[in-house]
Design a protein around this motif. Structure first.
Motif: not given
Lengths: 143, 143
Positions: A3-6, A32-36, A43-50
């Motif tokens: 899921r996408a995270l703000s 640097r994350p993707d942008r809308r 962000y995604g789960e991988a970013d959260l984990k990191r």
DNA sequence: CATAAGAGTTAAAGCTACTTGAGCTTCAAG
DNA sequence: CTTGAAGCTCAAGTAGCTTTAACTCTTATG
């Protein structure tokens, strides 16, 4: 699944604040994350984990540059987990040293407070024995 | 009696460094001293006493602004020594809080190191259980 | 008396790890 | 469609000094 995270959601889940997250991005600790379309970060789960890993390391007291090392250990298959152990060991040693300092500080402050209670109740500044003691080098407030 | 001290001598006697002394002067924590013809600062015993007091307060962990308060307590006959006691009490409380944090940190780091010893001896980065644990939120490395 | 080392001078930038602020835009709910 | 929360960027501020650069002054020795 991913899921996408703000940035705000990422912040809530990780315990960091949005400015901190942007700061980590700026110093290259987070990718640097993707942008809308509007420019908002996604962000995604991988970013959260990191980020969770990073925050936990920071909570452990590791300085940013060491966190950078630790992160690279995770990513790099050629590097060993024993590196983490060694870094953690160093960190543990410095935590213990800091605790020793704080214990001494606690004792000294405790004496200072006690002396104030016992000898200086309400007395004026310039005549206070405690203050004289504080200004005297090489000994503690309990003369 | 009141032998003249250079900034270096003052530094040696007080435990501060010359740049720190100049910094304290700059922020108004130390008075601006007299100068020799060449411009070098000249200090006396009173300065040494004051600076020693300041350094001891800093060693106690008081932030600069509180040290400023403490210094003014010394100078101002209208203010009470109990103010010092109250400040010291606050400081003692925050030292104890910090120690509690550090104790938890020590325990967690100890577990981390121990786990690394037991489960990850020499293993590669990406497969290391410890690193996975560190990235998992809400629990310690000892799963 | 010359000279060289060492200590002193200034102002400004650098450090850690973020936080805060200004000024503006975008998004989501009603 | 409006409104308020959340997001954006860039810049500056925080603590408590430390470091650097580019000079000048003092002092000991030859």
């Amino acid at each position: 699944m991913d899921r996408a995270l703000s940035i705000g959601a990422l912040a809530r889940h990780s315990g960091a604040t949005p400015p901190t997250i942007r700061y980590y991005e700026q110093i290259g600790l987070l990718r640097r994350p993707d942008r809308r379309d509007g420019g908002h970060r996604v962000y995604g789960e991988a970013d959260l984990k990191r980020l969770t890993f990073i925050r936990r390391c920071r909570d452990f007291g590791f300085p940013i540059e060491q966190v950078r090392d630790l992160v690279s250990v995770i990513e790099d298959a050629d590097r060993s987990c024993t590196e983490v152990r060694d870094l953690a060991r160093d960190q543990l040693a410095s935590v213990r040293a800091r605790m020793t300092e704080l214990r001494e500080l606690e004792a000294s402050l405790g004496l200072l407070v006690a002396d104030c209670e016992a000898r200086c109740a309400g007395g004026p500044g310039p005549d206070c024995v405690i203050l004289e003691d504080l200004a005297a080098p090489g000994r503690c407030c309990a003369g």
